[in-house]
Design a protein around this motif. Structure first.
Motif, PDB file in Angstrom:
ATOM      1  N   ALA A   1      83.829  35.982  10.881  1.00 41.62           N
ATOM      2  CA  ALA A   1      83.076  36.989  10.133  1.00 41.62           C
ATOM      3  C   ALA A   1      82.009  37.658  10.984  1.00 41.62           C
ATOM      4  O   ALA A   1      81.243  38.477  10.487  1.00 41.62           O
ATOM      5  N   GLY A   2      81.944  37.313  12.251  1.00 42.13           N
ATOM      6  CA  GLY A   2      80.982  37.946  13.139  1.00 42.13           C
ATOM      7  C   GLY A   2      79.881  37.017  13.571  1.00 42.13           C
ATOM      8  O   GLY A   2      78.726  37.429  13.700  1.00 42.13           O
ATOM      9  N   LYS A   3      80.224  35.745  13.766  1.00 41.98           N
ATOM     10  CA  LYS A   3      79.253  34.740  14.192  1.00 41.98           C
ATOM     11  C   LYS A   3      78.065  34.667  13.239  1.00 41.98           C
ATOM     12  O   LYS A   3      76.900  34.677  13.650  1.00 41.98           O
ATOM     13  N   VAL A   4      78.354  34.613  11.963  1.00 40.25           N
ATOM     14  CA  VAL A   4      77.309  34.482  10.947  1.00 40.25           C
ATOM     15  C   VAL A   4      76.640  33.119  11.083  1.00 40.25           C
ATOM     16  O   VAL A   4      77.305  32.089  11.212  1.00 40.25           O
ATOM     17  N   ALA A   5      75.314  33.101  11.056  1.00 40.45           N
ATOM     18  CA  ALA A   5      74.577  31.844  11.149  1.00 40.45           C
ATOM     19  C   ALA A   5      74.753  31.049   9.859  1.00 40.45           C
ATOM     20  O   ALA A   5      74.768  31.624   8.765  1.00 40.45           O
ATOM     21  N   PRO A   6      74.879  29.730   9.939  1.00 38.71           N
ATOM     22  CA  PRO A   6      75.075  28.925   8.730  1.00 38.71           C
ATOM     23  C   PRO A   6      74.005  29.144   7.671  1.00 38.71           C
ATOM     24  O   PRO A   6      74.307  29.188   6.473  1.00 38.71           O
ATOM     25  N   GLU A   7      72.761  29.300   8.104  1.00 38.16           N
ATOM     26  CA  GLU A   7      71.680  29.465   7.126  1.00 38.16           C
ATOM     27  C   GLU A   7      71.736  30.800   6.399  1.00 38.16           C
ATOM     28  O   GLU A   7      71.049  31.002   5.390  1.00 38.16           O
ATOM     29  N   ASP A   8      72.565  31.726   6.882  1.00 40.86           N
ATOM     30  CA  ASP A   8      72.705  33.033   6.245  1.00 40.86           C
ATOM     31  C   ASP A   8      73.945  33.114   5.363  1.00 40.86           C
ATOM     32  O   ASP A   8      74.302  34.201   4.896  1.00 40.86           O
ATOM     33  N   ALA A   9      74.597  31.992   5.135  1.00 34.55           N
ATOM     34  CA  ALA A   9      75.852  31.993   4.382  1.00 34.55           C
ATOM     35  C   ALA A   9      75.760  31.076   3.168  1.00 34.55           C
ATOM     36  O   ALA A   9      74.919  30.178   3.096  1.00 34.55           O
ATOM     37  N   VAL A  10      76.642  31.318   2.222  1.00 31.95           N
ATOM     38  CA  VAL A  10      76.780  30.475   1.033  1.00 31.95           C
ATOM     39  C   VAL A  10      78.258  30.182   0.826  1.00 31.95           C
ATOM     40  O   VAL A  10      79.090  31.089   0.870  1.00 31.95           O
ATOM     41  N   MET A  11      78.583  28.923   0.610  1.00 28.06           N
ATOM     42  CA  MET A  11      79.955  28.507   0.328  1.00 28.06           C
ATOM     43  C   MET A  11      80.142  28.398  -1.178  1.00 28.06           C
ATOM     44  O   MET A  11      79.345  27.758  -1.860  1.00 28.06           O
ATOM     45  N   ILE A  12      81.192  29.018  -1.701  1.00 24.38           N
ATOM     46  CA  ILE A  12      81.503  28.912  -3.124  1.00 24.38           C
ATOM     47  C   ILE A  12      82.822  28.170  -3.266  1.00 24.38           C
ATOM     48  O   ILE A  12      83.840  28.585  -2.712  1.00 24.38           O
ATOM     49  N   GLY A  13      82.818  27.064  -3.991  1.00 28.98           N
ATOM     50  CA  GLY A  13      84.029  26.275  -4.153  1.00 28.98           C
ATOM     51  C   GLY A  13      84.034  25.551  -5.477  1.00 28.98           C
ATOM     52  O   GLY A  13      83.036  25.546  -6.202  1.00 28.98           O
ATOM     53  N   ASP A  14      85.154  24.902  -5.795  1.00 28.12           N
ATOM     54  CA  ASP A  14      85.243  24.234  -7.093  1.00 28.12           C
ATOM     55  C   ASP A  14      85.560  22.748  -6.988  1.00 28.12           C
ATOM     56  O   ASP A  14      86.020  22.140  -7.954  1.00 28.12           O
ATOM     57  N   THR A  15      85.309  22.150  -5.811  1.00 31.01           N
ATOM     58  CA  THR A  15      85.464  20.702  -5.681  1.00 31.01           C
ATOM     59  C   THR A  15      84.278  20.140  -4.896  1.00 31.01           C
ATOM     60  O   THR A  15      83.625  20.863  -4.134  1.00 31.01           O
ATOM     61  N   PRO A  16      83.997  18.856  -5.043  1.00 27.20           N
ATOM     62  CA  PRO A  16      82.945  18.239  -4.234  1.00 27.20           C
ATOM     63  C   PRO A  16      83.217  18.346  -2.740  1.00 27.20           C
ATOM     64  O   PRO A  16      82.281  18.396  -1.936  1.00 27.20           O
ATOM     65  N   TYR A  17      84.497  18.393  -2.360  1.00 24.72           N
ATOM     66  CA  TYR A  17      84.841  18.458  -0.944  1.00 24.72           C
ATOM     67  C   TYR A  17      84.421  19.792  -0.336  1.00 24.72           C
ATOM     68  O   TYR A  17      84.090  19.867   0.850  1.00 24.72           O
ATOM     69  N   ASP A  18      84.418  20.864  -1.140  1.00 24.94           N
ATOM     70  CA  ASP A  18      83.896  22.145  -0.673  1.00 24.94           C
ATOM     71  C   ASP A  18      82.408  22.020  -0.360  1.00 24.94           C
ATOM     72  O   ASP A  18      81.931  22.485   0.676  1.00 24.94           O
ATOM     73  N   ALA A  19      81.672  21.397  -1.269  1.00 25.77           N
ATOM     74  CA  ALA A  19      80.228  21.256  -1.092  1.00 25.77           C
ATOM     75  C   ALA A  19      79.890  20.339   0.082  1.00 25.77           C
ATOM     76  O   ALA A  19      78.951  20.605   0.845  1.00 25.77           O
ATOM     77  N   ILE A  20      80.651  19.267   0.237  1.00 25.59           N
ATOM     78  CA  ILE A  20      80.405  18.342   1.349  1.00 25.59           C
ATOM     79  C   ILE A  20      80.703  19.019   2.680  1.00 25.59           C
ATOM     80  O   ILE A  20      79.956  18.869   3.657  1.00 25.59           O
TER      81      ILE A  20
END
Length: 254
Positions: free
Chosen positions: A186-205
């Motif tokens: 996505a263009g070397k986006v920094a982790p702190e500038d991103a949000v993960m959206i998921g529907d399982t605990p494994y996404d969040a982990i």
């Protein structure tokens, strides 16, 4: 303008070329993929029974390995090799792993892939994100051909800036590799500038391992408590519910 961060994640051509080269090399060494009825959290699965271990089609296996769907549900979204090692401890994994992988992929495509449907308001949600001048990347353990089918259902291909799928990594979630690939593409986006959206605990982990914040959805069959305990900063019913609370969530994560 909304201050909502990039949702997982244009693209650096040099970085992408390097990554794709590495991914090709990895695919030569990787374990055969087992897709555990995998579909992104933006889709509804019509495969209520698909989670049963596919060796049930072979009577020589059926008497040895039967699991209730409630047990398999706990592993939904998990790296399938981790799942099998937990479900089939000891020598059983070595004996049946290859057969399960082969049969599962064939059965899922033949019986269940066409039953998957999209949640409502997915495109509207993506358009809202793009109006805020944010980038969108998909990080899914689905294989490339399955992902093509899912994108055709979602009708959002023109809104997605980058994609990372199961064919690009050796380990699925909760490993952070998929998210890291998505951020890079996505263009070397920094982790702190991103949000993960998921529907399982494994996404969040996986997000936590990648140092990315996470939002959960209840569409994966896990409870709000389970998703929050795994690290989700907010939990919504489905994409339409998330869209309705978009500004509220943007303030929360600002």
């Amino acid at each position: 303008m909304s201050r909502f961060p990039n949702i997982t994640a244009g693209t650096s051509q040099a970085a992408t070329a390097l990554l794709e080269s590495a991914a090709r090399d990895a695919r030569k060494r990787r374990r055969p993929p087992l897709r555990h009825a995998t579909r992104p959290g933006l889709l509804r699965s019509g495969a209520a029974g698909a989670a049963r271990v596919d060796c049930h089609d072979d009577r020589s296996f059926a008497d040895d390995f039967q699991f209730p769907l409630t047990s398999l549900q706990r592993h939904s979204g998990e790296d399938p090799h981790d799942m099998l090692h937990e479900l089939l401890p000891g020598p059983h994994v070595t004996r049946v792993l290859g057969r399960i992988i082969e049969m599962h992929g064939k059965r899922y495509r033949q019986k269940y892939l066409q039953r998957v449907t999209a949640f409502s308001d997915v495109r509207t949600l993506f358009e809202r994100v793009k109006r805020a001048r944010r980038r969108i990347a998909l990080a899914t353990s689905a294989s490339a051909d399955e992902l093509d089918h899912y994108l055709s259902l979602l009708y959002v291909g023109d809104l997605v800036d980058a994609v990372a799928c199961g064919d690009d990594v050796q380990h699925d979630k909760p490993d952070s590799a998929l998210i890291e690939v998505a951020l890079l593409r996505a263009g070397k986006v920094a982790p702190e500038d991103a949000v993960m959206i998921g529907d399982t605990p494994y996404d969040a982990i996986a997000a936590k391992h990648a140092r990315v914040r996470a939002i959960g959805m209840l569409s994966g069959g896990f409870s709000r408590t389970e998703l929050e305990a795994s690290g989700c900063a907010a939990v919504y019913r489905d994409p339409a519910d998330f869209l309705a609370h978009y500004e509220e969530t943007a303030r929360l994560l600002a």
